[in-house]
Design an enzyme around this catalytic site. Structure first.
Site, PDB file in Angstrom:
ATOM      1  N   PHE A 147      16.288  22.954 -19.357  1.00 44.13           N
ATOM      2  CA  PHE A 147      15.015  22.512 -19.807  1.00 44.13           C
ATOM      3  C   PHE A 147      14.639  21.332 -20.020  1.00 44.13           C
ATOM      4  O   PHE A 147      14.911  20.567 -21.215  1.00 44.13           O
ATOM      5  CB  PHE A 147      14.579  23.710 -21.015  1.00 44.13           C
ATOM      6  CG  PHE A 147      13.119  23.606 -21.460  1.00 44.13           C
ATOM      7  CD1 PHE A 147      12.132  24.283 -20.599  1.00 44.13           C
ATOM      8  CD2 PHE A 147      12.666  22.675 -22.268  1.00 44.13           C
ATOM      9  CE1 PHE A 147      10.676  23.967 -21.014  1.00 44.13           C
ATOM     10  CE2 PHE A 147      11.387  22.521 -22.649  1.00 44.13           C
ATOM     11  CZ  PHE A 147      10.321  23.262 -21.965  1.00 44.13           C
ATOM     12  N   ASP A 232      18.921  13.825 -22.118  1.00 42.77           N
ATOM     13  CA  ASP A 232      17.758  14.497 -22.527  1.00 42.77           C
ATOM     14  C   ASP A 232      18.215  14.901 -24.114  1.00 42.77           C
ATOM     15  O   ASP A 232      18.747  16.122 -24.023  1.00 42.77           O
ATOM     16  CB  ASP A 232      17.087  15.642 -21.607  1.00 42.77           C
ATOM     17  CG  ASP A 232      15.942  16.167 -22.430  1.00 42.77           C
ATOM     18  OD1 ASP A 232      15.545  15.831 -23.436  1.00 42.77           O
ATOM     19  OD2 ASP A 232      15.228  16.769 -21.656  1.00 42.77           O
ATOM     20  N   LYS A 261      10.131  15.081 -29.928  1.00 43.94           N
ATOM     21  CA  LYS A 261      10.075  15.889 -31.297  1.00 43.94           C
ATOM     22  C   LYS A 261      10.329  15.281 -32.553  1.00 43.94           C
ATOM     23  O   LYS A 261       9.420  14.817 -32.774  1.00 43.94           O
ATOM     24  CB  LYS A 261      11.159  16.755 -30.745  1.00 43.94           C
ATOM     25  CG  LYS A 261      10.823  17.804 -29.536  1.00 43.94           C
ATOM     26  CD  LYS A 261      11.687  19.294 -29.455  1.00 43.94           C
ATOM     27  CE  LYS A 261      10.570  20.087 -28.187  1.00 43.94           C
ATOM     28  NZ  LYS A 261      11.498  20.363 -27.331  1.00 43.94           N
TER      29      LYS A 261
HETATM   30  C1  LIG Z   1      11.044  20.340 -25.821  1.00 44.45           C
HETATM   31  C2  LIG Z   1      11.761  19.740 -24.989  1.00 44.45           C
HETATM   32  C3  LIG Z   1      11.292  18.925 -23.895  1.00 44.45           C
HETATM   33  C4  LIG Z   1       9.819  18.837 -23.514  1.00 44.45           C
HETATM   34  O1  LIG Z   1       9.057  18.271 -24.599  1.00 44.45           O
HETATM   35  P1  LIG Z   1       7.630  18.459 -24.676  1.00 44.45           P
HETATM   36  O2  LIG Z   1       7.126  17.435 -25.800  1.00 44.45           O
HETATM   37  O3  LIG Z   1       7.139  19.799 -25.166  1.00 44.45           O
HETATM   38  O4  LIG Z   1       6.825  17.941 -23.453  1.00 44.45           O
HETATM   39  C5  LIG Z   1      12.122  18.285 -22.991  1.00 44.45           C
HETATM   40  N1  LIG Z   1      13.471  18.387 -22.905  1.00 44.45           N
HETATM   41  C6  LIG Z   1      14.024  19.214 -24.116  1.00 44.45           C
HETATM   42  C7  LIG Z   1      15.524  19.379 -24.034  1.00 44.45           C
HETATM   43  C8  LIG Z   1      13.316  19.779 -24.915  1.00 44.45           C
HETATM   44  O5  LIG Z   1      13.679  20.443 -25.974  1.00 44.45           O
END
Ligand SMILES: *Cc1c(COP(=O)(O)O)cnc(C)c1O
Length: 403
Positions: A147, A232, A261
């Site tokens: 994700f 990520d 985040k």
């Molecule tokens: C939440 C998340 C994203 C996307 O972030 P947004 O601010 O919602 O675009 C990408 N990678 C990971 C691992 C995430 O948890």
């Protein structure tokens, strides 16, 4: 307010949202009107302990006074210059974040998905410039069940039909391998591979932790093959798993960190790509940009949010409290529980039945959780949680299972 009246208020608001808002979420029926620390307060007068933390955007807790204060002060000075002009917050933010990451350069963006997209542009251009990959043939390896966000490109390399169906055609240039399988990764690398994009722990896939040593082996393999390792850490980073970054559990320093985040502690969208001078140096004036990226309000919020993580030792807290939480949860016996796993205060309770009904039951018991991937309950409270509140949460989880 009288209880019946406040129930009516909640019902009206839910109806209003369902009438006028797109239905791309299925939220628990709690209408939050304010929050502080680990607690959120709903319009019906009830309070709930937040065990989702906005998918770990709220590691510092709701409305952390120091972050709110830094933002309010900045808001009355200057909020947006665009990058057409410089501002006095961006340089300090870049320096502070780069040092926390042990990196050399920062590219500020707004949302997580945007930072992932920016990282992919950087590694592709790096591949053409430094690895001499034939033009427009660069490949990025991703992992099954990943994700990384919701843009069309990111959606295109997702393996989840729910995220993909009806949104094509998609961007080419991605190769998918099973998560945690080092041989599959090795077999997928070609002379055109510029990067591996990976979550050190797959959160949305159900808190999947790769086999011990996998990240380390992947990092060695990438270094040997001149493939950039892009971590990520949007959800796992900034203290969530008990270290500043989840890669550090295996002493891995990736080539690129993608953060978001908790970078602002939940007060404002702030994301960043953090990397070397060589890799982020591929961007030249005009080749990439964002109107809001690096704005002074975002930078002031992020600087305060990072200070809170360091000064309140949130990574250490997460390690200590998370170990205790995992130990306590594993004492719960119930035929529906298949496995309980986690790192720091990022814990998944995998069930043999859909998790939604348990999340509803936990809500009624005053605990807000969201199922991930249908069968997993994610427990990820703000890292500032007190031992007392955490013990209460364990009691409520026990009640949800044992009645
Ligand atoms: C939440 C998340 C994203 C996307 O972030 P947004 O601010 O919602 O675009 C990408 N990678 C990971 C691992 C995430 O948890």
């Amino acid at each position: 307010m009288h209880e019946v009246e406040s129930d009516a208020v909640a019902r009206d608001l839910i109806q209003l949202e369902d009438r006028w808002g797109a239905h791309n979420y299925r939220p628990l029926e709690v209408v939050v009107e304010r929050a502080a620390g680990v607690w959120v307060y709903a319009v019906d007068g009830r309070r709930y302990l937040d065990c989702l933390s906005a998918y770990s955007a709220l590691n510092q807790g709701h409305c952390h006074p120091r972050i709110v204060q830094a933002m309010m002060e900045q808001m009355s000075r200057v909020t947006l210059t665009s990058r057409a002009f410089r501002n006095d917050q961006l340089p300090r933010f870049c320096e502070e974040l780069a040092q926390i990451c042990g990196m050399q350069m920062v590219l500020p963006m707004n949302t997580g998905a945007e930072a992932v997209e920016s990282a992919m542009k950087a590694v592709r251009r790096w591949g053409y410039t430094f690895k001499h990959i034939p033009r427009d043939e660069a490949e990025i390896i991703v992992c099954e069940n990943n994700f990384h966000g919701r843009t069309t490109t990111i959606t295109g390399f997702s393996s989840e039909p729910l995220y993909r169906d009806g949104f094509g055609p998609f961007t080419p240039g991605f190769v998918s391998v099973p998560f945690g399988d080092i041989d599959a990764l090795e077999a997928a690398i070609t002379p055109r591979t510029c990067a591996l994009l990976i979550e050190p722990i797959q959160c949305e896939a159900g808190i999947l932790i790769p086999p011990d040593g996998y990240l380390q082996q992947a990092a060695e393999l990438c270094a040997r093959e001149r493939v950039l390792l892009v971590a990520d850490e949007i959800q796992t980073g900034l203290g969530r798993t008990g270290r500043m970054f989840a890669c550090q559990h295996e002493n891995v320093q990736p080539d690129v960190y993608v953060l978001g985040k908790a970078l602002s502690g939940g007060v404002y969208p702030v994301s960043a790509v953090v990397s070397s001078r060589e890799i982020l140096g591929v961007f030249r004036p005009g080749s990439h940009g964002s109107t809001y990226g690096g704005n002074p309000l975002a930078c002031a919020a992020a600087r305060a949010a990072l200070r809170v993580i360091e000064e309140e030792r949130l990574a250490d807290r997460s390690a200590e409290l998370g170990a205790w939480l995992l130990y306590e949860l594993r004492k719960i016996r119930h035929p529906h529980i298949k496995a309980i796993r986690g790192r720091g205060l990022l814990i998944g309770i995998e069930l043999l039945v859909p998790a939604r009904s348990y999340c509803e039951r936990l809500k009624d018991l005053g605990l807000l959780c969201k199922e991930t991937h249908d069968f997993v309950i994610r427990l990820a409270p703000p890292l500032i949680i007190s031992e007392e509140d955490l013990a209460w949460a364990v009691g409520q989880v026990r009640k949800a299972f044992e009645g």
